[in-house]
Enzyme design. Structure first.
Site, PDB file in Angstrom:
ATOM      1  N   HIS A 134       0.814  -1.215   0.000  1.00  0.00           N
ATOM      2  CA  HIS A 134       0.000   0.000   0.000  1.00  0.00           C
ATOM      3  C   HIS A 134       0.851   1.270   0.000  1.00  0.00           C
ATOM      4  O   HIS A 134       0.396   2.316  -0.448  1.00  0.00           O
ATOM      5  CB  HIS A 134      -0.931  -0.009   1.216  1.00  0.00           C
ATOM      6  CG  HIS A 134      -0.207  -0.199   2.502  1.00  0.00           C
ATOM      7  ND1 HIS A 134       0.356  -1.409   2.864  1.00  0.00           N
ATOM      8  CD2 HIS A 134       0.085   0.661   3.518  1.00  0.00           C
ATOM      9  CE1 HIS A 134       0.948  -1.292   4.037  1.00  0.00           C
ATOM     10  NE2 HIS A 134       0.808  -0.046   4.451  1.00  0.00           N
ATOM     11  N   ARG A 183      35.178  -9.625 -13.284  1.00  0.00           N
ATOM     12  CA  ARG A 183      35.383  -9.750 -11.830  1.00  0.00           C
ATOM     13  C   ARG A 183      34.061  -9.694 -11.081  1.00  0.00           C
ATOM     14  O   ARG A 183      33.920 -10.286 -10.005  1.00  0.00           O
ATOM     15  CB  ARG A 183      36.326  -8.660 -11.325  1.00  0.00           C
ATOM     16  CG  ARG A 183      35.755  -7.244 -11.407  1.00  0.00           C
ATOM     17  CD  ARG A 183      36.833  -6.202 -11.132  1.00  0.00           C
ATOM     18  NE  ARG A 183      36.295  -4.848 -11.052  1.00  0.00           N
ATOM     19  CZ  ARG A 183      35.965  -4.104 -12.108  1.00  0.00           C
ATOM     20  NH1 ARG A 183      36.101  -4.603 -13.320  1.00  0.00           N
ATOM     21  NH2 ARG A 183      35.500  -2.881 -11.964  1.00  0.00           N
ATOM     22  N   HIS A 224      27.419  -3.857 -12.119  1.00  0.00           N
ATOM     23  CA  HIS A 224      28.303  -4.519 -11.158  1.00  0.00           C
ATOM     24  C   HIS A 224      27.639  -5.673 -10.410  1.00  0.00           C
ATOM     25  O   HIS A 224      28.318  -6.612 -10.007  1.00  0.00           O
ATOM     26  CB  HIS A 224      28.812  -3.505 -10.126  1.00  0.00           C
ATOM     27  CG  HIS A 224      29.794  -2.534 -10.698  1.00  0.00           C
ATOM     28  ND1 HIS A 224      30.503  -1.656  -9.928  1.00  0.00           N
ATOM     29  CD2 HIS A 224      30.191  -2.301 -11.988  1.00  0.00           C
ATOM     30  CE1 HIS A 224      31.301  -0.927 -10.697  1.00  0.00           C
ATOM     31  NE2 HIS A 224      31.115  -1.285 -11.951  1.00  0.00           N
TER      32      HIS A 224
HETATM   33  C1  RB5 Z   1       4.268  -0.001   5.300  1.00  0.00           C
HETATM   34  O1  RB5 Z   1       3.747   0.856   6.257  1.00  0.00           O
HETATM   35  C2  RB5 Z   1       5.777   0.123   5.229  1.00  0.00           C
HETATM   36  O2  RB5 Z   1       6.362  -0.394   6.376  1.00  0.00           O
HETATM   37  C3  RB5 Z   1       6.291  -0.569   4.026  1.00  0.00           C
HETATM   38  O3  RB5 Z   1       5.719  -0.009   2.894  1.00  0.00           O
HETATM   39  C4  RB5 Z   1       7.785  -0.505   3.763  1.00  0.00           C
HETATM   40  O4  RB5 Z   1       8.250   0.801   3.806  1.00  0.00           O
HETATM   41  C5  RB5 Z   1       8.622  -1.427   4.516  1.00  0.00           C
HETATM   42  O5  RB5 Z   1       9.835  -1.523   4.296  1.00  0.00           O
END
Ligand code: RB5
Length: 146
Positions: A12, A135, A101
């Protein structure tokens, strides 16, 4: 650039940036496999990293794109899978270096931490840059070594 299949997913916190990136990829002629989420209802980012990882690991997608609030949770989730090299990108230089890389195969972005124009530039650099090998191939081989 040849058209690629690119799997994309978000939680979200990344749904708006995912929509922008997916639209740009489609406009560039790429096939986008959208693994959700599509709304603002709170979800758990590992649940949306997993299908993108599966598409890339199976070879159905050449690259993955993952977006959460910071990009960090998605990168952590994706990088737990052998064969996946996910990089959080903040600019075009990081997009280029992640490919040249690290042979990164998933680009992660923070929907709450960066603007869409910068993310688009970073993704364009990521997609346009080949792996340098040499590398660097020796080094990434060690990442998945038993
Ligand atoms: C969601 O609130 C948030 O924690 C998530 O989108 C993210 O940033 C986590 O790493």
């Amino acid at each position: 650039m040849e058209p690629l299949t690119i799997a994309i997913g978000a939680d979200h916190g990344g749904v708006e940036l995912k929509r922008i990136l997916a639209a740009a990829l489609s406009a560039q002629g790429h096939r986008v496999a959208d693994c959700g989420t599509d709304g603002h209802t709170s979800v758990d980012y590992p649940d949306f990293a997993a299908p993108v990882v599966a598409e890339v690991k199976a070879g159905r997608a050449r690259f993955g794109v993952l977006v959460c609030g910071s990009g960090i949770g998605m990168a952590i989730a994706a990088n737990r899978h052998p064969g996946i090299r996910a990089a959080v990108l903040h600019n075009a230089t990081e997009g280029r270096l992640a490919r040249a890389h690290n042979d990164a195969n998933i680009a992660c972005f923070g929907g709450r931490t960066m603007g869409a124009e910068v993310a688009l530039d970073a993704l364009a650099a990521f997609l346009a840059t080949p792996f340098e090998g040499g590398r660097h191939a020796r080094r990434i081989a060690k990442l998945d070594a038993p």
